[in-house]
Design an enzyme around this catalytic site. Structure first.
Site, PDB file in Angstrom:
ATOM      1  N   SER A 125     -22.825  39.428  25.559  1.00  0.00           N
ATOM      2  CA  SER A 125     -22.046  38.215  25.794  1.00  0.00           C
ATOM      3  C   SER A 125     -20.869  38.155  24.841  1.00  0.00           C
ATOM      4  O   SER A 125     -20.937  38.659  23.709  1.00  0.00           O
ATOM      5  CB  SER A 125     -22.965  37.023  25.535  1.00  0.00           C
ATOM      6  OG  SER A 125     -22.227  35.826  25.427  1.00  0.00           O
ATOM      7  N   TYR A 149     -29.250  31.805  19.969  1.00  0.00           N
ATOM      8  CA  TYR A 149     -29.029  32.585  21.198  1.00  0.00           C
ATOM      9  C   TYR A 149     -28.052  33.735  20.928  1.00  0.00           C
ATOM     10  O   TYR A 149     -28.316  34.892  21.280  1.00  0.00           O
ATOM     11  CB  TYR A 149     -28.480  31.682  22.314  1.00  0.00           C
ATOM     12  CG  TYR A 149     -27.933  32.479  23.478  1.00  0.00           C
ATOM     13  CD1 TYR A 149     -28.791  33.130  24.356  1.00  0.00           C
ATOM     14  CD2 TYR A 149     -26.551  32.626  23.665  1.00  0.00           C
ATOM     15  CE1 TYR A 149     -28.290  33.892  25.407  1.00  0.00           C
ATOM     16  CE2 TYR A 149     -26.051  33.380  24.715  1.00  0.00           C
ATOM     17  CZ  TYR A 149     -26.915  34.011  25.581  1.00  0.00           C
ATOM     18  OH  TYR A 149     -26.417  34.783  26.605  1.00  0.00           O
ATOM     19  N   LYS A 153     -28.290  38.150  21.073  1.00  0.00           N
ATOM     20  CA  LYS A 153     -27.412  39.120  21.739  1.00  0.00           C
ATOM     21  C   LYS A 153     -26.866  40.124  20.723  1.00  0.00           C
ATOM     22  O   LYS A 153     -26.828  41.325  20.969  1.00  0.00           O
ATOM     23  CB  LYS A 153     -26.272  38.393  22.460  1.00  0.00           C
ATOM     24  CG  LYS A 153     -26.746  37.568  23.635  1.00  0.00           C
ATOM     25  CD  LYS A 153     -27.363  38.435  24.728  1.00  0.00           C
ATOM     26  CE  LYS A 153     -28.139  37.643  25.767  1.00  0.00           C
ATOM     27  NZ  LYS A 153     -28.858  38.477  26.731  1.00  0.00           N
TER      28      LYS A 153
HETATM   29  P1  NAD Z   1     -30.481  33.086  34.424  1.00  0.00           P
HETATM   30  O1  NAD Z   1     -31.319  32.199  33.574  1.00  0.00           O
HETATM   31  O2  NAD Z   1     -30.009  32.560  35.739  1.00  0.00           O
HETATM   32  O3  NAD Z   1     -31.256  34.452  34.704  1.00  0.00           O
HETATM   33  C1  NAD Z   1     -32.160  35.016  33.784  1.00  0.00           C
HETATM   34  C2  NAD Z   1     -33.418  35.347  34.541  1.00  0.00           C
HETATM   35  O4  NAD Z   1     -34.357  35.939  33.635  1.00  0.00           O
HETATM   36  C3  NAD Z   1     -34.111  34.107  35.132  1.00  0.00           C
HETATM   37  O5  NAD Z   1     -34.361  34.335  36.518  1.00  0.00           O
HETATM   38  C4  NAD Z   1     -35.415  33.977  34.342  1.00  0.00           C
HETATM   39  O6  NAD Z   1     -36.464  33.483  35.144  1.00  0.00           O
HETATM   40  C5  NAD Z   1     -35.637  35.430  33.922  1.00  0.00           C
HETATM   41  N1  NAD Z   1     -36.448  35.587  32.711  1.00  0.00           N
HETATM   42  C6  NAD Z   1     -36.301  34.970  31.517  1.00  0.00           C
HETATM   43  N2  NAD Z   1     -37.258  35.390  30.673  1.00  0.00           N
HETATM   44  C7  NAD Z   1     -38.007  36.287  31.348  1.00  0.00           C
HETATM   45  C8  NAD Z   1     -39.138  37.076  31.014  1.00  0.00           C
HETATM   46  N3  NAD Z   1     -39.715  36.999  29.809  1.00  0.00           N
HETATM   47  N4  NAD Z   1     -39.660  37.908  31.949  1.00  0.00           N
HETATM   48  C9  NAD Z   1     -39.096  37.989  33.193  1.00  0.00           C
HETATM   49  N5  NAD Z   1     -38.020  37.271  33.561  1.00  0.00           N
HETATM   50  C10 NAD Z   1     -37.497  36.438  32.648  1.00  0.00           C
HETATM   51  O7  NAD Z   1     -29.248  33.581  33.546  1.00  0.00           O
HETATM   52  P2  NAD Z   1     -27.968  34.427  33.954  1.00  0.00           P
HETATM   53  O8  NAD Z   1     -26.797  33.552  33.819  1.00  0.00           O
HETATM   54  O9  NAD Z   1     -28.196  35.136  35.223  1.00  0.00           O
HETATM   55  O10 NAD Z   1     -27.923  35.446  32.733  1.00  0.00           O
HETATM   56  C11 NAD Z   1     -28.406  36.763  32.835  1.00  0.00           C
HETATM   57  C12 NAD Z   1     -28.205  37.464  31.512  1.00  0.00           C
HETATM   58  O11 NAD Z   1     -26.822  37.434  31.175  1.00  0.00           O
HETATM   59  C13 NAD Z   1     -28.930  36.823  30.330  1.00  0.00           C
HETATM   60  O12 NAD Z   1     -29.389  37.855  29.482  1.00  0.00           O
HETATM   61  C14 NAD Z   1     -27.849  36.019  29.647  1.00  0.00           C
HETATM   62  O13 NAD Z   1     -28.124  35.844  28.285  1.00  0.00           O
HETATM   63  C15 NAD Z   1     -26.652  36.907  29.861  1.00  0.00           C
HETATM   64  N6  NAD Z   1     -25.370  36.199  29.812  1.00  0.00           N
HETATM   65  C16 NAD Z   1     -25.167  35.102  30.619  1.00  0.00           C
HETATM   66  C17 NAD Z   1     -23.965  34.421  30.563  1.00  0.00           C
HETATM   67  C18 NAD Z   1     -23.731  33.188  31.397  1.00  0.00           C
HETATM   68  O14 NAD Z   1     -22.881  32.379  31.027  1.00  0.00           O
HETATM   69  N7  NAD Z   1     -24.418  32.998  32.519  1.00  0.00           N
HETATM   70  C19 NAD Z   1     -22.950  34.862  29.700  1.00  0.00           C
HETATM   71  C20 NAD Z   1     -23.183  35.982  28.911  1.00  0.00           C
HETATM   72  C21 NAD Z   1     -24.407  36.638  28.974  1.00  0.00           C
HETATM   73  C1  WQD Z   2     -16.476  26.032  28.646  1.00  0.00           C
HETATM   74  C2  WQD Z   2     -15.442  25.022  28.171  1.00  0.00           C
HETATM   75  C3  WQD Z   2     -16.320  23.398  26.626  1.00  0.00           C
HETATM   76  C4  WQD Z   2     -19.053  21.476  29.469  1.00  0.00           C
HETATM   77  C5  WQD Z   2     -21.304  29.269  26.880  1.00  0.00           C
HETATM   78  C6  WQD Z   2     -22.102  29.953  25.801  1.00  0.00           C
HETATM   79  C7  WQD Z   2     -21.816  31.421  25.793  1.00  0.00           C
HETATM   80  C8  WQD Z   2     -21.984  32.047  27.184  1.00  0.00           C
HETATM   81  C9  WQD Z   2     -21.323  31.252  28.262  1.00  0.00           C
HETATM   82  C10 WQD Z   2     -24.051  33.191  27.439  1.00  0.00           C
HETATM   83  C11 WQD Z   2     -15.521  24.704  26.675  1.00  0.00           C
HETATM   84  C12 WQD Z   2     -15.891  22.728  27.911  1.00  0.00           C
HETATM   85  C13 WQD Z   2     -18.107  22.300  28.889  1.00  0.00           C
HETATM   86  C14 WQD Z   2     -18.739  20.101  29.648  1.00  0.00           C
HETATM   87  C15 WQD Z   2     -16.574  20.496  28.676  1.00  0.00           C
HETATM   88  N1  WQD Z   2     -23.340  32.156  27.579  1.00  0.00           N
HETATM   89  N2  WQD Z   2     -16.891  21.813  28.499  1.00  0.00           N
HETATM   90  N3  WQD Z   2     -17.503  19.659  29.249  1.00  0.00           N
HETATM   91  O1  WQD Z   2     -19.154  27.292  25.693  1.00  0.00           O
HETATM   92  O2  WQD Z   2     -17.526  29.018  26.566  1.00  0.00           O
HETATM   93  O3  WQD Z   2     -19.927  29.492  26.637  1.00  0.00           O
HETATM   94  O4  WQD Z   2     -21.646  29.863  28.151  1.00  0.00           O
HETATM   95  O5  WQD Z   2     -23.876  34.158  26.762  1.00  0.00           O
HETATM   96  O6  WQD Z   2     -22.672  31.989  24.869  1.00  0.00           O
HETATM   97  O7  WQD Z   2     -21.739  29.388  24.554  1.00  0.00           O
HETATM   98  O8  WQD Z   2     -19.007  27.798  28.171  1.00  0.00           O
HETATM   99  O9  WQD Z   2     -19.061  26.462  30.234  1.00  0.00           O
HETATM  100  O10 WQD Z   2     -20.271  25.598  28.170  1.00  0.00           O
HETATM  101  O11 WQD Z   2     -17.766  25.611  28.204  1.00  0.00           O
HETATM  102  O12 WQD Z   2     -15.477  20.042  28.338  1.00  0.00           O
HETATM  103  O13 WQD Z   2     -19.559  19.304  30.148  1.00  0.00           O
HETATM  104  O14 WQD Z   2     -15.691  23.773  28.844  1.00  0.00           O
HETATM  105  O15 WQD Z   2     -16.012  22.591  25.525  1.00  0.00           O
HETATM  106  O16 WQD Z   2     -14.214  24.497  26.225  1.00  0.00           O
HETATM  107  P1  WQD Z   2     -18.843  28.340  26.653  1.00  0.00           P
HETATM  108  P2  WQD Z   2     -19.119  26.335  28.747  1.00  0.00           P
END
Ligand code: NAD
Ligand code: WQD
Length: 344
Positions: A125, A149, A153
């Protein structure tokens, strides 16, 4: 036929990547324990794929179940999505995040090694860049964690880098996602957060559909063009395509890589509100409130390395992200529940 195992397969990014891998000609086996997803995703995937998805319900912390899934389906690569991802919750339950995100990663890697599978894609991430010092953010930028969190990562990357150093059979793609948004254009799968959404786009979508009265904009006094936070939003379909490119790279070139998956373009909170209003034809009322603790002013990728190494770049803009998010939200106002076709 090459089989790829996805952990966290029924989650937001996993479900979209599942379709992209199938479309690219891979066989896919999904593993999930539904900690943050619905079994209904499998019904929707069946509609989209035209066949029943191959799925094992299991916890990645269950090493024996993981090893069984890898061997029973002959997986040659693993994409490890499974993790908890809520930043705020991670500060309330740090041990649960360490256990699930780091314990789960070690357990999955152990199961892979036991089955002689060494090609791994890790969901990292942009959070590993902490408070970025320069923009756009290149992969060489300094790394730090600002919450539990983010630490999972950062440490996940570190554990895997050490693993590769000790055993060069490992080939690992470290994919640093920026802000994934949008949904499959069919409107059948998308992001379905439980409770109050933490992230901007699902919150905006719920305001537009009338589920929540207004958005709280967290601060308008940042040093950005309009004062609100700037992020690199990336369509989940582009992100899914990045995973296909990474799997291909690992299996064909047999090289590890660390790349940003972003568009390289930053948009403010107000940009997102306006684009969503255009896409939905609905107003998105908002109130400006205090900054959210821990937020950075701006965060967007230098996206050139992924283009050079993977031949991949994001193709969809903010309008497409909002149109697809709106189609998903408006057709599924309650997310995956109730079941498709069910009364009420
Ligand atoms: P999500 O929560 O929709 O998907 C994660 C899935 O993993 C879920 O279906 C959950 O049930 C499953 N899971 C969690 N723990 C588990 C376990 N112990 N065994 C089996 N399954 C398990 O999240 P997402 O947005 O699809 O994210 C996927 C990956 O990408 C995650 O590792 C997250 O940290 C990473 N990521 C997400 C974002 C984002 O903003 N969505 C950004 C950067 C990184
Ligand atoms: C985006 C922008 C907020 C909600 C997070 C995690 C990051 C990654 C992705 C997994 C910011 C603003 C948000 C609201 C708002 N996840 N905002 N009102 O914070 O960039 O990233 O999700 O790895 O680790 O920190 O994403 O969508 O929460 O916010 O004004 O109700 O929207 O302040 O500027 P962020 P976000």
């Amino acid at each position: 036929m090459t089989t790829v195992l996805l952990t966290g397969a029924t989650g937001y990014i996993g479900s979209h990547t599942w379709i992209a891998l199938k479309q690219a000609g891979y066989d896919v086996v999904g593993v999930d324990n539904f900690a943050n997803s619905s079994p209904q995703v499998l019904d929707r995937l069946a509609l989209l794929l035209g066949e029943a998805p191959v799925f094992e319900e299991a916890d990645v912390n269950d090493g024996a179940a993981m090893a069984r899934a890898i061997s029973a389906h002959g997986a040659q690569a693993v994409v490890h999505f499974a993790a908890h991802k809520a930043v705020g919750e991670s500060a309330e339950k740090p041990l649960e995040y360490f256990r699930n995100n780091l314990g789960g990663l070690v357990s999955a890697a152990q199961a892979m090694a036991d089955q002689d599978v060494f090609s791994l894609v890790f969901s990292s991430s942009a959070t590993v860049y902490g408070q970025p010092e320069t923009l756009p953010i290149a992969e060489t930028a300094a790394l730090s964690a600002t919450n539990p969190y983010g630490l999972t990562k950062l440490m996940g990357e570190q554990l895997l880098r050490e693993l590769e150093r000790c055993d060069p059979r490992w080939k690992i793609a470290y994919l640093r996602y920026f802000n994934p948004v949008g949904a499959h254009p069919s409107g059948l799968i998308g992001e379905d957060p439980r409770g109050i959404p933490n992230n901007l786009m699902p919150y905006v979508a719920q305001v537009a559909v009338g589920k929540r009265p207004f958005l709280q904009v967290y601060g308008n006094d940042y040093g950005t063009p309009d004062g609100t936070g700037v992020r690199d939003y990336i369509h989940v379909l582009d992100l899914a395509a990045g995973h296909v490119a990474a799997v291909r790279h690992l299996l064909e070139r047999k090289q590890s890589l660390t790349v940003n998956l972003g568009t390289g373009q930053g948009y403010s909170v107000l940009d997102v509100i306006r684009a969503f209003e255009r896409a939905s034809g609905r107003p998105v009322p908002y109130k400006t409130v205090a900054r959210r603790p821990g937020d950075v002013a701006a965060c967007y990728a230098d996206a050139t390395l992924a283009r050079e190494l993977l031949g991949w770049q994001a193709e969809r803009g903010l309008d497409a992200m909002c149109e697809d998010a709106w189609r998903w939200q408006s057709r599924n106002p309650q997310g995956y529940a109730p079941a498709l076709g069910a009364a009420g």
